[in-house]
Design a protein around this motif. Structure first.
Motif, PDB file in Angstrom:
ATOM      1  N   LYS A 251       0.799  -1.211   0.000  1.00  0.00           N
ATOM      2  CA  LYS A 251       0.000   0.000   0.000  1.00  0.00           C
ATOM      3  C   LYS A 251       0.841   1.275   0.000  1.00  0.00           C
ATOM      4  CE  LYS A 251      -3.784  -2.320   2.406  1.00  0.00           C
ATOM      5  NZ  LYS A 251      -4.577  -2.420   3.653  1.00  0.00           N
ATOM      6  N   LEU A 252       0.207   2.333  -0.513  1.00  0.00           N
ATOM      7  CA  LEU A 252       0.785   3.677  -0.538  1.00  0.00           C
ATOM      8  C   LEU A 252       0.059   4.524   0.498  1.00  0.00           C
ATOM      9  CD1 LEU A 252       2.212   6.230  -1.764  1.00  0.00           C
ATOM     10  CD2 LEU A 252       0.347   6.268  -3.454  1.00  0.00           C
ATOM     11  N   ALA A 253       0.827   5.196   1.358  1.00  0.00           N
ATOM     12  CA  ALA A 253       0.245   6.093   2.356  1.00  0.00           C
ATOM     13  C   ALA A 253       0.683   7.520   2.084  1.00  0.00           C
ATOM     14  CB  ALA A 253       0.668   5.679   3.760  1.00  0.00           C
ATOM     15  N   PHE A 254      -0.252   8.446   2.195  1.00  0.00           N
ATOM     16  CA  PHE A 254       0.063   9.866   2.165  1.00  0.00           C
ATOM     17  C   PHE A 254       0.100  10.375   3.600  1.00  0.00           C
ATOM     18  CE2 PHE A 254      -1.679  11.153  -2.317  1.00  0.00           C
ATOM     19  CZ  PHE A 254      -0.620  10.494  -2.906  1.00  0.00           C
ATOM     20  N   LEU A 255       1.144  11.136   3.915  1.00  0.00           N
ATOM     21  CA  LEU A 255       1.335  11.703   5.248  1.00  0.00           C
ATOM     22  C   LEU A 255       1.169  13.215   5.192  1.00  0.00           C
ATOM     23  CD1 LEU A 255       4.548   9.705   6.278  1.00  0.00           C
ATOM     24  CD2 LEU A 255       2.143   9.019   6.528  1.00  0.00           C
ATOM     25  N   PHE A 256       0.510  13.771   6.203  1.00  0.00           N
ATOM     26  CA  PHE A 256       0.202  15.200   6.227  1.00  0.00           C
ATOM     27  C   PHE A 256       0.829  15.833   7.469  1.00  0.00           C
ATOM     28  CE2 PHE A 256      -2.774  13.177   3.506  1.00  0.00           C
ATOM     29  CZ  PHE A 256      -3.113  14.106   2.532  1.00  0.00           C
ATOM     30  N   PRO A 257       1.789  16.741   7.285  1.00  0.00           N
ATOM     31  CA  PRO A 257       2.552  17.286   8.423  1.00  0.00           C
ATOM     32  C   PRO A 257       1.753  18.268   9.262  1.00  0.00           C
ATOM     33  CG  PRO A 257       3.186  18.407   6.412  1.00  0.00           C
ATOM     34  CD  PRO A 257       2.257  17.290   6.000  1.00  0.00           C
ATOM     35  N   GLY A 258       2.218  18.455  10.489  1.00  0.00           N
ATOM     36  CA  GLY A 258       1.590  19.387  11.406  1.00  0.00           C
ATOM     37  C   GLY A 258       2.452  20.611  11.658  1.00  0.00           C
ATOM     38  N   GLN A 259       2.044  21.383  12.654  1.00  0.00           N
ATOM     39  CA  GLN A 259       2.698  22.646  12.966  1.00  0.00           C
ATOM     40  C   GLN A 259       4.158  22.422  13.347  1.00  0.00           C
ATOM     41  OE1 GLN A 259       0.140  25.002  15.316  1.00  0.00           O
ATOM     42  NE2 GLN A 259       1.535  26.722  15.522  1.00  0.00           N
ATOM     43  N   GLY A 260       5.006  23.305  12.886  1.00  0.00           N
ATOM     44  CA  GLY A 260       6.447  23.176  13.053  1.00  0.00           C
ATOM     45  C   GLY A 260       7.145  22.957  11.724  1.00  0.00           C
TER      46      GLY A 260
ATOM     47  N   LEU B 232      -0.610  25.151   6.265  1.00  0.00           N
ATOM     48  CA  LEU B 232      -0.310  23.722   6.249  1.00  0.00           C
ATOM     49  C   LEU B 232      -1.383  22.948   5.498  1.00  0.00           C
ATOM     50  CD1 LEU B 232       0.834  23.114   9.947  1.00  0.00           C
ATOM     51  CD2 LEU B 232       2.286  23.044   7.926  1.00  0.00           C
ATOM     52  N   LEU B 233      -2.640  23.245   5.800  1.00  0.00           N
ATOM     53  CA  LEU B 233      -3.739  22.537   5.145  1.00  0.00           C
ATOM     54  C   LEU B 233      -3.780  22.838   3.656  1.00  0.00           C
ATOM     55  CD1 LEU B 233      -6.281  20.758   5.348  1.00  0.00           C
ATOM     56  CD2 LEU B 233      -7.587  22.836   5.801  1.00  0.00           C
ATOM     57  N   VAL B 234      -3.665  24.100   3.294  1.00  0.00           N
ATOM     58  CA  VAL B 234      -3.741  24.485   1.876  1.00  0.00           C
ATOM     59  C   VAL B 234      -2.601  23.853   1.088  1.00  0.00           C
ATOM     60  CG1 VAL B 234      -3.584  26.427   0.273  1.00  0.00           C
ATOM     61  CG2 VAL B 234      -5.004  26.617   2.332  1.00  0.00           C
ATOM     62  N   SER B 235      -1.394  23.916   1.620  1.00  0.00           N
ATOM     63  CA  SER B 235      -0.237  23.353   0.922  1.00  0.00           C
ATOM     64  C   SER B 235      -0.384  21.854   0.710  1.00  0.00           C
ATOM     65  CB  SER B 235       1.033  23.655   1.730  1.00  0.00           C
ATOM     66  OG  SER B 235       2.172  23.126   1.104  1.00  0.00           O
ATOM     67  N   SER B 236      -0.774  21.137   1.770  1.00  0.00           N
ATOM     68  CA  SER B 236      -0.904  19.685   1.676  1.00  0.00           C
ATOM     69  C   SER B 236      -2.022  19.267   0.727  1.00  0.00           C
ATOM     70  CB  SER B 236      -1.165  19.102   3.068  1.00  0.00           C
ATOM     71  OG  SER B 236      -0.052  19.250   3.906  1.00  0.00           O
ATOM     72  N   VAL B 237      -3.165  19.939   0.833  1.00  0.00           N
ATOM     73  CA  VAL B 237      -4.300  19.566  -0.016  1.00  0.00           C
ATOM     74  C   VAL B 237      -4.027  19.911  -1.475  1.00  0.00           C
ATOM     75  CG1 VAL B 237      -6.733  20.044  -0.513  1.00  0.00           C
ATOM     76  CG2 VAL B 237      -5.994  19.641   1.838  1.00  0.00           C
TER      77      VAL B 237
ATOM     78  N   TYR C 216      -6.373  17.150   9.497  1.00  0.00           N
ATOM     79  CA  TYR C 216      -7.432  17.740   8.678  1.00  0.00           C
ATOM     80  C   TYR C 216      -7.166  17.473   7.195  1.00  0.00           C
ATOM     81  CZ  TYR C 216      -9.546  19.928  12.729  1.00  0.00           C
ATOM     82  OH  TYR C 216     -10.183  20.124  13.938  1.00  0.00           O
ATOM     83  N   GLY C 217      -5.912  17.531   6.782  1.00  0.00           N
ATOM     84  CA  GLY C 217      -5.573  17.176   5.413  1.00  0.00           C
ATOM     85  C   GLY C 217      -5.842  15.711   5.134  1.00  0.00           C
ATOM     86  N   ALA C 218      -5.522  14.853   6.101  1.00  0.00           N
ATOM     87  CA  ALA C 218      -5.786  13.423   5.944  1.00  0.00           C
ATOM     88  C   ALA C 218      -7.283  13.158   5.830  1.00  0.00           C
ATOM     89  CB  ALA C 218      -5.191  12.658   7.122  1.00  0.00           C
ATOM     90  N   ALA C 219      -8.079  13.910   6.599  1.00  0.00           N
ATOM     91  CA  ALA C 219      -9.537  13.733   6.534  1.00  0.00           C
ATOM     92  C   ALA C 219     -10.087  14.152   5.179  1.00  0.00           C
ATOM     93  CB  ALA C 219     -10.210  14.526   7.653  1.00  0.00           C
ATOM     94  N   VAL C 220      -9.490  15.191   4.576  1.00  0.00           N
ATOM     95  CA  VAL C 220      -9.879  15.589   3.221  1.00  0.00           C
ATOM     96  C   VAL C 220      -9.486  14.501   2.223  1.00  0.00           C
ATOM     97  CG1 VAL C 220      -9.478  17.252   1.356  1.00  0.00           C
ATOM     98  CG2 VAL C 220      -9.756  18.057   3.707  1.00  0.00           C
ATOM     99  N   ALA C 221      -8.297  13.932   2.406  1.00  0.00           N
ATOM    100  CA  ALA C 221      -7.791  12.924   1.470  1.00  0.00           C
ATOM    101  C   ALA C 221      -8.638  11.660   1.460  1.00  0.00           C
ATOM    102  CB  ALA C 221      -6.347  12.576   1.817  1.00  0.00           C
TER     103      ALA C 221
END
Length: 311
Positions: free
Chosen positions: A2-11, A61-66, A90-95
């Motif tokens: 499987k392929l996983a997408f990871l979405f970073p947080g603050q920092g 962070l959300l805009v960049s990741s999405v 939140y990005g993962a939830a959109v994905a």
């Protein structure tokens, strides 16, 4: 496999991060939608000055990741599983299609606002590497007071523990960790004491607002920040988005669970490479890339090859 997408947080944020996104119609569409939702240009939020605000950081962070997620989708690449660290959830939830981008953007803005209002100054987070969780907990407990509270927060790796609380207490723990053999012990570029009980009230307010939003059945599993379990229920994902801010992120356990479920390629959405670096260390048998570090084109080629070989 499987392929996983990871979405970073603050920092992981950096100035002008939105300008570093590739030229692509999908990117332009996300930036335009964000501008419409926010009522002003989304590019107003990513300057060096504005990124001192938790609100601006989490929006960017959300805009960049999405934006990159949508480019992958436009190129026919979809993950089999998703995980986001803290605000990255939140990005993962959109994905995974549990929540729409516009709703996620409104909620991440509110999340940042509530966090800033709760602790406008004097609090933050730090990271300690080279010591185990129990040792860090003992140091934290020895420095805790009612007036200067401090807690262990995220478990990013067995020897990388994040702490949260008052700046005074953080500095005490950092000093003691340094003399106790820590490899590194330093403050993070985060000015809110996230992922501890200090933000219980923020979680309750978020849950009330998230309850007003329609969530959909996720099309792929979403890794829960608080328990590291794979969630397939809209209500469970809603709860994780609300309460992850006041609970530790069990990131090392998340990495292990994803690997146990067959993930062998991890691609981190921008900005940064924090999560892919953790995956490389924790899961040497898997391939871990970040769009920022490896380039979108290289990530796309490898993702296509991987999906073709394991379809």
């Amino acid at each position: 496999m499987k392929l996983a997408f990871l979405f970073p947080g603050q920092g992981s944020q950096k100035p002008n991060m939105l300008k570093e996104l590739p030229e692509h119609p999908a990117v332009e569409a996300v930036l335009q939608e964000a501008t419409e939702v926010l009522g002003e240009s989304v590019c107003n939020f990513h300057s060096n000055k504005t990124l001192t605000s938790t609100v601006s950081v989490q929006i960017c962070l959300l805009v960049s990741s999405v934006a990159i997620l949508k480019v992958f989708e436009a190129e026919g690449i979809y993950p089999h599983i998703v995980a986001g660290h803290s605000a990255g959830a939140y990005g993962a939830a959109v994905a995974c299609k549990a929540i729409g981008f516009a709703d996620a953007l409104k909620m991440i803005k509110l999340r940042g606002q509530l966090m800033e209002q709760a602790f406008p100054s004097g609090y933050g987070m730090g990271v300690i590497t080279g010591l185990n969780e129990q040792t860090v907990k003992e140091l934290v407990n020895s420095c805790f007071t009612e007036t200067e509270p401090i807690y262990t927060a995220n478990i990013n790796a067995p020897d990388q523990i994040v702490i949260a609380g008052s700046i005074t207490a953080l500095n005490k723990v950092i000093d003691r960790a340094s003399t106790s053999g820590a490899r590194t012990a330093e403050l993070l570029n985060v000015n809110i004491p996230s992922h501890c009980s200090l933000l219980d009230a923020v979680s309750k307010s978020l849950h009330q607002e998230l309850s007003k939003i329609t969530f959909s059945q996720p099309v792929i599993p979403y890794a829960c920040n608080r328990t590291a379990r794979l969630l397939r229920s809209p209500d469970q994902i809603r709860e994780d988005l609300a309460f992850n801010v006041s609970h530790p992120v069990m990131w090392h356990n998340i990495s292990s669970i994803l690997c146990e479920h067959g993930t062998r390629l991890f691609i981190e959405m921008p900005p940064g490479n924090v999560l892919s670096s953790l995956s490389k260390k924790a899961l040497p048998g898997a391939r871990s890339l970040s769009v920022d570090e490896n380039g979108f084109g290289n990530c796309l080629v490898l993702a296509r090859r991987f999906c073709s070989e394991h379809s």
